[in-house]
Design an enzyme around this catalytic site. Structure first.
Site, PDB file in Angstrom:
ATOM      1  CB  SER A 171      -0.941   0.017   1.205  1.00 11.36           C
ATOM      2  OG  SER A 171      -0.225   0.218   2.410  1.00 11.36           O
TER       3      SER A 171
ATOM      4  CE  LYS B  56      -2.442   2.392   5.026  1.00  6.66           C
ATOM      5  NZ  LYS B  56      -2.447   1.593   3.778  1.00  6.66           N
TER       6      LYS B  56
END
Length: 239
Positions: free
Chosen positions: A40, A80
């Protein structure tokens, strides 16, 4: 170089076992090791990257930081990029981030290319732009540079239209952050609510630390097989 680093890490482990626990503890109080099992955060972090997290939060978190944090619901670790902070308004329009009514610039840089093959210990196959390539063929995604107001920038990937390319404007609550994966079409992040299995707004108190630099990176399914380590990622600063 791979063999030297391999025996270097083995030597550190032996030294710690034989009598340097104080040094190991001192290092651990500042940096924690972290492993990337999924894609991701490509291209910033690749499957198989083993990196250090700086747990000394010596400054406030900033937009653009890559952070490791605990999931607000299940307490598992995630990594993230911080896009918005408390009081910011955030929206997405056709894949473009709109931060406080300003559209973040995205400049195309060509294609990000990797082999369409199982990656990491979970043997996950990367997602690619259509048409879907055969196993062993090139897997392509659009590579872009995204820039915040003020000039800070980072690389990101895009695979065309997806269900997460549009999001109505929201206001980030104080003491929280809105985070996205750099591999935008393959990331479960703040665009998805916690009730739907996503991250939603993440409390700042859940941050474990800042992603600092890649120690080494393994392209194969076994992390410690130094024959598959990526030569271009030793000690790479994470930006």
């Amino acid at each position: 170089m791979r063999r030297v680093l391999y025996w270097f890490f083995i030597g550190i482990g032996v030294a710690v076992v034989l009598g340097l626990p104080g040094l190991a503890l001192a290092v651990r109080l500042v940096w924690a090791p972290f492993y990337i099992p999924a894609g991701s955060m490509k291209p910033t972090l690749l499957v198989g990257d083993y990196f250090f997290v700086n747990e000394r939060l010596a400054r406030p978190v900033q937009r653009g930081d890559v952070v490791v944090f605990r999931h607000p619901v299940n307490n598992t670790d995630f990594v993230k990029r911080v896009i918005a902070l408390g009081g910011d308004t955030i929206a997405l329009e056709d894949g473009i981030v709109v931060l406080n009514s300003a559209r973040l610039e995205q400049v195309p840089l060509g294609d990000f290319v990797e082999v369409n093959a199982p990656q990491g210990p979970h043997h996950s196959v990367p997602r690619c732009m259509p048409p879907k390539p055969a196993l062993g063929a090139d897997c392509r995604k659009a590579l872009l540079r995204e820039t915040f107001p003020g000039g800070r920038s980072h690389l990101m990937l895009d695979m065309g239209r997806s269900s997460l390319d549009d999001m109505p404007r929201r206001t980030v609550p104080e003491g929280h952050m809105f985070v996205l994966g750099d591999n935008r079409d393959n990331s479960l992040d703040s665009r998805v609510s916690q009730s739907a299995g996503g991250l939603g707004f993440v409390p700042l108190e859940n941050i474990r630390g800042y992603a600092d630099r890649v120690l080494f990176s393994a392209a194969g399914s076994w992390l410690y097989d130094f024959r598959n380590w990526r030569d271009d990622r030793y000690g790479m600063q994470i930006e």
